[in-house]
Design an enzyme around this catalytic site. Sequence first.
Site, PDB file in Angstrom:
ATOM      1  CG  HIS A   1     -13.677  51.000  42.117  1.00  0.00           C
ATOM      2  ND1 HIS A   1     -13.264  51.629  43.267  1.00  0.00           N
ATOM      3  CD2 HIS A   1     -13.491  51.899  41.119  1.00  0.00           C
ATOM      4  CE1 HIS A   1     -12.856  52.852  42.982  1.00  0.00           C
ATOM      5  NE2 HIS A   1     -12.984  53.043  41.674  1.00  0.00           N
TER       6      HIS A   1
ATOM      7  CG  ASN B   1     -11.706  57.115  44.611  1.00  0.00           C
ATOM      8  OD1 ASN B   1     -12.272  56.032  44.556  1.00  0.00           O
ATOM      9  ND2 ASN B   1     -11.139  57.669  43.551  1.00  0.00           N
TER      10      ASN B   1
END
Length: 499
Positions: free
Chosen positions: A56, A129
């Site tokens: 990320h 997510n």
Amino acid sequence: MEEQKKKLTTASGIPYAENENSMTVGPRGPILLQDFILHEKMAHFNRERIPERVVHAKGSGAYGTFTVTHDISKYTRAKIFNTIGKQTKTFLRFSTVGGEKGSADTERDPRGFALKFYTEEGNWDLVGNNTPVFFVKDPKKFGDFIHTQKRDPYTNCKSATMMWDFWSLNPESLHQVTILMSDRGTPYGYRHMDGFGSHTFSLINAKGERHWVKFHFKTLQGIKNFTDEEAGEMRGKNPDFAQHDLLTHIDKGEFPKWAMKIQIMTEEEARTYKWNPFDLTKVWPHGDFPLIDVGILELNKNPDNYFAHVEQSAFAPAHVVDGVSYSPDKMLQGRLLSYPDAHRYRLGGNYEQIPVNRCPFAVNNYERDGQMRVDGNQGSNPNYFPNSFDDIVADEAYKEPAWDLNSHVADWYDRNAEGENDHYTQPGNLYRIMTADAKADLIKNIVNSMSGIDGPKKEIIVNRQLCHWFRADINLGMAIAQGLNLNLQETMKHMPQQA
């Protein structure tokens, strides 16, 4: 009258006059060691980069407001939900997963959806997510999986062979791979995708009753995705497309919104449901567990400094508030430890004092000292508990109901044992409900990606993965085999026969 201007100073506040030329012995002579300003500027420059996130790393973020629109108090005592119309400040960070900080944000990849609620009873981090499932169901698998999404240790390049080798050896990944290979793997920025808590969590009400819950955030901008070709073109044209898109729309006052919804499962239903409700590779079908409206999330303020807010933001699934709790989801359990540990490595032991991470309400504890302690270190208050001098107490009102674990045996259990090994029904169902165009795009994207498999194990990896596609749906398997220009008669000899 001349406007009063700010004086240029060192980090310690000392004003100085020269910020462009170093002190030298004559105009062409060597630099003097005593030019402290030069040392300070260069030393700080050398330290401007903190370690990027291992996953990320490429992200965008904004502040916003969550507003309750529906009463769910029968499921949870969390104060954030206790009044219709109640508003809570939030910070949301979007991200890609596998790429480095300088990578393109239109890559085919899942997208992170990490949401921080600044509630009156502490910060609640819902870290998910843009997909409701994931590639693996046990945290011991996570590091291995991420390695396959990064760079090959020999070539230092991304490797389709690594990815498909791992996926073909782990059929539990098939559901998420199917989503990733569809156009949902290349969303049109961040505003046009849904968000999910992904894991199963629990809600606890005022009676101490527990319900299992999944969190959903449905985009009110409408779903919009790039095709594979469009995403590839945008990677070269503007690798920061998603960042620019989010920033400019908020700047223009076109605030993106998401409807927060939940699915609820009782403890009794969880014991007998056909799929393990704590398996991160599975969804709860909406027909069995319909979506329940909760509220509206709106992003309405861009950070005034990207590094201070977005890069230093830190989220941890361990951070839940009273009325929201965990579940036996193995992936969630693994993240409870690993996420705060990642932040302590990257930002330091006092990372929660950084403004974007700091609880705006009361923080009372006995944690002291450590690098970069900047909040006064709680002054002269005692640093031990219990003591005879302060009025801090552990409040029994926040006690959660006991967990019934249905077992007292600790062991290493096969995550894909009988009853836990249906990796094909849900991805097959997903394929069968797709439109004809979506099916065509999925097949094309899979074929394009699997065509990158090379090396001496190519045939083994391709056939192994094809077996999974055939088990999910025979028509999907046939189409992929055709797209890979395989001899169908020879290929079918190796494929499983569907009933």
